[in-house]
Design an enzyme around this catalytic site. Structure first.
Site, PDB file in Angstrom:
ATOM      1  N   LYS A  83     -11.979 -44.872  22.642  1.00 26.95           N
ATOM      2  CA  LYS A  83     -13.076 -45.667  22.123  1.00 26.95           C
ATOM      3  C   LYS A  83     -14.383 -44.908  22.360  1.00 26.95           C
ATOM      4  O   LYS A  83     -14.675 -44.515  23.494  1.00 26.95           O
ATOM      5  CB  LYS A  83     -13.076 -46.983  22.899  1.00 26.95           C
ATOM      6  CG  LYS A  83     -13.649 -48.165  22.187  1.00 26.95           C
ATOM      7  CD  LYS A  83     -13.370 -49.389  23.066  1.00 26.95           C
ATOM      8  CE  LYS A  83     -13.964 -50.631  22.555  1.00 26.95           C
ATOM      9  NZ  LYS A  83     -13.846 -51.727  23.519  1.00 26.95           N
TER      10      LYS A  83
HETATM   11  C1  E4P Z   1     -14.230 -54.793  21.791  1.00 26.34           C
HETATM   12  O1  E4P Z   1     -13.473 -53.835  21.811  1.00 26.34           O
HETATM   13  C2  E4P Z   1     -15.052 -55.214  22.925  1.00 26.34           C
HETATM   14  O2  E4P Z   1     -14.367 -55.019  24.138  1.00 26.34           O
HETATM   15  C3  E4P Z   1     -15.483 -56.650  22.911  1.00 26.34           C
HETATM   16  O3  E4P Z   1     -15.065 -57.352  21.781  1.00 26.34           O
HETATM   17  C4  E4P Z   1     -16.883 -56.828  23.399  1.00 26.34           C
HETATM   18  O4  E4P Z   1     -17.468 -58.022  23.035  1.00 26.34           O
HETATM   19  P1  E4P Z   1     -18.415 -58.850  23.987  1.00 26.34           P
HETATM   20  O5  E4P Z   1     -18.915 -57.926  25.047  1.00 26.34           O
HETATM   21  O6  E4P Z   1     -19.480 -59.391  23.114  1.00 26.34           O
HETATM   22  O7  E4P Z   1     -17.552 -59.937  24.546  1.00 26.34           O
END
Ligand code: E4P
Length: 198
Positions: A83
């Protein structure tokens, strides 16, 4: 449509895996920190439980370091997806890692123009953040529709899958499904809410 679970908590992953609904896992540095465990240890443990794609995020903001971290992470297991953030350096890392046949999830996407760039550079997944956009008064769902539509127009060239992220409710899961998102990454609590109608 694929469902990924958005957590780094091993017990939650084990319990929801029994349902047979979990196609993959997304983690991020905050989720790993909350788990209280060492980063690579958690990723390895998750990849032993779930055989589908497991997103593990780089921590550097510099392209060369992201690339070497990504190569390192990809060695943990053959289902690791690296990622990277949607920044200029992240896009360079996306291109280089993808050329090495390492799967990349470009995260922190807040516009369809950004998604177009990640698509052109061979990202496996693009993660538009719905909830975070809603938080600043911009309808996050519109972004999912825009990206799905654009990628569909260029489907012969862009193979990137739309991974709806930052989901905050069961309703949003249905809404991104109606818009044709390929994947939704869902916090465990919301999967439980999806099961039970009040
Ligand atoms: C996606 O890969 C992220 O981990 C996640 O959806 C983050 O979202 P949030 O920090 O708004 O909960």
């Amino acid at each position: 449509m694929k469902f990924f679970i958005d957590t780094a908590e091993i017990e939650e992953i084990k319990s929801l895996s029994r349902l047979g609904l979990i196609d993959g896992v997304t983690t991020n540095p905050s989720l790993i920190y909350k788990s209280g465990k060492d980063f690579k240890t958690v990723i390895k443990e998750i990849s032993d439980i779930v055989k589908g794609p497991i997103s593990a995020e780089v921590t550097s903001t510099l392209a060369d370091e992201m690339i070497s971290q990504g190569i390192d992470l990809a060695k943990i297991s053959n289902n690791i997806v690296v990622k990277v953030p949607l920044t200029k350096d992240g896009l360079i890392a996306c291109k280089e890692l993808s050329l090495k046949n390492i799967k990349v999830n470009v995260t922190l996407c807040f516009s369809s123009a950004q998604a177009l760039l990640a698509g052109k550079l061979g990202a496996t997944y693009i993660s538009p953040f719905i909830g975070r956009l809603d938080d600043i008064g911009t309808p996050g769902l519109n972004l999912i529709k825009e990206i799905v539509d654009i990628y569909h127009i260029f489907k012969d060239d862009i193979k990137t899958q739309v991974l709806a992220a930052s989901i905050r409710s069961p309703l949003q899961v249905s809404q991104v499904a109606m818009m044709g998102a390929h994947v939704a990454t869902i916090p465990p609590k919301i999967i439980t809410q999806m099961i039970k109608h009040p």
